[in-house]
Design an enzyme around this catalytic site. Sequence first.
Site, mmCIF file in Angstrom:
data_model
loop_
_atom_site.group_PDB
_atom_site.id
_atom_site.type_symbol
_atom_site.label_atom_id
_atom_site.label_comp_id
_atom_site.label_asym_id
_atom_site.label_seq_id
_atom_site.Cartn_x
_atom_site.Cartn_y
_atom_site.Cartn_z
ATOM 1 N N LYS A 281 -2.963 -2.587 -6.922
ATOM 2 C CA LYS A 281 -2.561 -3.564 -5.917
ATOM 3 C C LYS A 281 -1.980 -4.801 -6.597
ATOM 4 C CE LYS A 281 -6.036 -2.488 -2.382
ATOM 5 N NZ LYS A 281 -5.099 -2.161 -1.286
ATOM 6 N N ARG A 355 -9.898 7.393 2.485
ATOM 7 C CA ARG A 355 -9.909 8.709 3.137
ATOM 8 C C ARG A 355 -10.424 9.788 2.199
ATOM 9 N NH1 ARG A 355 -3.604 7.960 4.370
ATOM 10 N NH2 ARG A 355 -4.285 5.794 4.239
HETATM 11 N N1 BES Z 1 -8.870 -0.946 1.403
HETATM 12 C C1 BES Z 1 -7.496 -0.758 1.660
HETATM 13 C C2 BES Z 1 -7.107 -1.195 3.063
HETATM 14 C C3 BES Z 1 -6.913 -2.673 3.248
HETATM 15 C C4 BES Z 1 -5.814 -3.313 2.723
HETATM 16 C C5 BES Z 1 -7.820 -3.381 3.979
HETATM 17 C C6 BES Z 1 -5.650 -4.680 2.928
HETATM 18 C C7 BES Z 1 -7.637 -4.754 4.190
HETATM 19 C C8 BES Z 1 -6.566 -5.401 3.654
HETATM 20 C C9 BES Z 1 -7.135 0.719 1.534
HETATM 21 O O1 BES Z 1 -7.847 1.422 0.575
HETATM 22 C C10 BES Z 1 -5.716 0.763 1.141
HETATM 23 O O2 BES Z 1 -5.408 0.317 0.076
HETATM 24 N N2 BES Z 1 -4.866 1.300 2.005
HETATM 25 C C11 BES Z 1 -3.478 1.370 1.752
HETATM 26 C C12 BES Z 1 -2.995 2.725 2.215
HETATM 27 C C13 BES Z 1 -1.609 3.053 1.759
HETATM 28 C C14 BES Z 1 -1.563 3.245 0.267
HETATM 29 C C15 BES Z 1 -1.163 4.311 2.455
HETATM 30 C C16 BES Z 1 -2.805 0.248 2.517
HETATM 31 O O3 BES Z 1 -3.230 -0.075 3.633
HETATM 32 O O4 BES Z 1 -1.862 -0.332 1.986
HETATM 33 MN MN MN Z 2 -6.985 1.250 -1.357
#
Ligand code: BES
Ligand code: MN
Length: 506
Positions: A281, A355
């Site tokens: 990230k 997931r």
């Molecule tokens: N934990 C995150 C979701 C999230 C992101 C919650 C920002 C709150 C704030 C999750 O594991 C994630 O990173 N999801 C990705 C999915 C994507 C790679 C398809 C997302 O939401 O960007």
């Molecule tokens: Mn994630």
Amino acid sequence: MEFPVQTVNPVRVETDCLLVPVFKNSELLPGAAKLDDASERLISQLIERGDFNPTLGNVQLVPFAPGLNTDRLLLVGLGAKDTFQESAFRSAVDAGLKALTQLSIDAAAVTFTDVPVGDRDCGWKARMVAEATHRALYRFNDFKSEPAPTPRLESVTLLISESDSAEATKAGAATGDAIGAGANLTRTLGNLPGNICTPRYLAGKAEELAASSDGRLIADILDEEALETLGAHSLLSVGHGSDEPSRLIVMKYQGADDPDEAPHVLVGKGITFDSGGISLKPGEGMDEMKFDMCGAASVFGTVSAVLALKPKINLVAIVASAENMPSGHATKPGDIIKTLKGLSVEVLNTDAEGRLVLCDALTYAERFNPASVVDIATLTGAVIIALGHHATGLMSNNDDLALNLQEAGETSWDRVWQLPLWDEYQEQLSSNFADIANIGGRPAGTVTAGCFLSRFTESYPWAHLDIAGTAWHSGKQKGASGRPVSLLTQYLLDREADRQGENTNT
Ligand code: BES
Ligand code: MN
Ligand code: ZN
């Protein structure tokens, strides 16, 4: 915390502080009117002179209360009467209780049950006051050298009128008390940093809850060896890049007389830190990914409320916990893993890890022959774009279950909004090399995450709650919210009520 209930004229109440709600540009409510009459129009005069403006959430301490038995008054603005509803009531109660906890007092009394809120009864209002009290009392000070002083408040008396039911008020306060304490446990687990709150720490919490439950809760912890033997390779793949070992945490509560009665199952996402893994990230705001175990935290908070309220249902709580980190051992984009169910997954993005831990936990849930399964997860940033920070995203393969959760959301005022899980969206998950890909592209990211989970939940009624927008606050008020403990506890209490309805019908 104590929440005594008293049917008494507020004029006669002896307390450190009496909390009095007031609408703007409207007659005083019955309790306030009595106080006003007995105090030479103290409240009316303050409003008339412009010393107290009863806009929503505005509070005014009146440090002396001549003619009354209370030492002080705390006036709380309710705003306009004609647009007043549940959210406004909650804001006013929060503002009032926050102000009370800032005073040097031990006991307060509130006249909130005479505030009209749609068709909500005194039990519901009492519950909201109890939940708000816990919210207001909450402090997370453990890491400050000079912690803020702990509030003194120990007792909030709920004053009701002759027409209110004392039983319903007491029951509502007891429900709110348990939920408020549960939500604060959820907040603390959420607020704890990733270097302390690890998968092993969460496993220890489950053992702690079980140890303090007089045998009413049993905790089973599956370590990495057990998960390997089981075949939960998808869950394990997420922790491969981390030095912290993963855990599957199982808590069982038997409240029904019949131990074999089909349980309701809660499954929480417990990523104790989500760096994104190799699909790293961006740095800004990454600290907030310590909150990526708030689904798990809400499961702990709900279990704690259930232990206090003792509903006659069976409950299994499962937490899938890992730390998502990049390293030479980490899962890489393009890797193919085998899930506990046997489906193969092409990991196109290691940041879609929630997931991957949930799918194995959801397969594990099959063995309990569940009456329903609800998973709770900070799963997608996309749900924040869709619904913002007010509604939790709901997806389900069963209309009755979806309706039950919507109703529990309305009752608890911890609301959900349903998104579709249509077959058309499933195509976005197709993979050239495995049975399924772990991402479905940018369109409808919340729905395709739900679609991924739906591949593992075909054998039981299932719902998915995406709490990425509701589980914590960012910015100056950064911290876990305690949602959706109120919703989940209400959902389980409603299932107990259903059962009792069925039993009396037969
Ligand atoms: N934990 C995150 C979701 C999230 C992101 C919650 C920002 C709150 C704030 C999750 O594991 C994630 O990173 N999801 C990705 C999915 C994507 C790679 C398809 C997302 O939401 O960007
Ligand atoms: Mn994630
Ligand atoms: Zn995540």
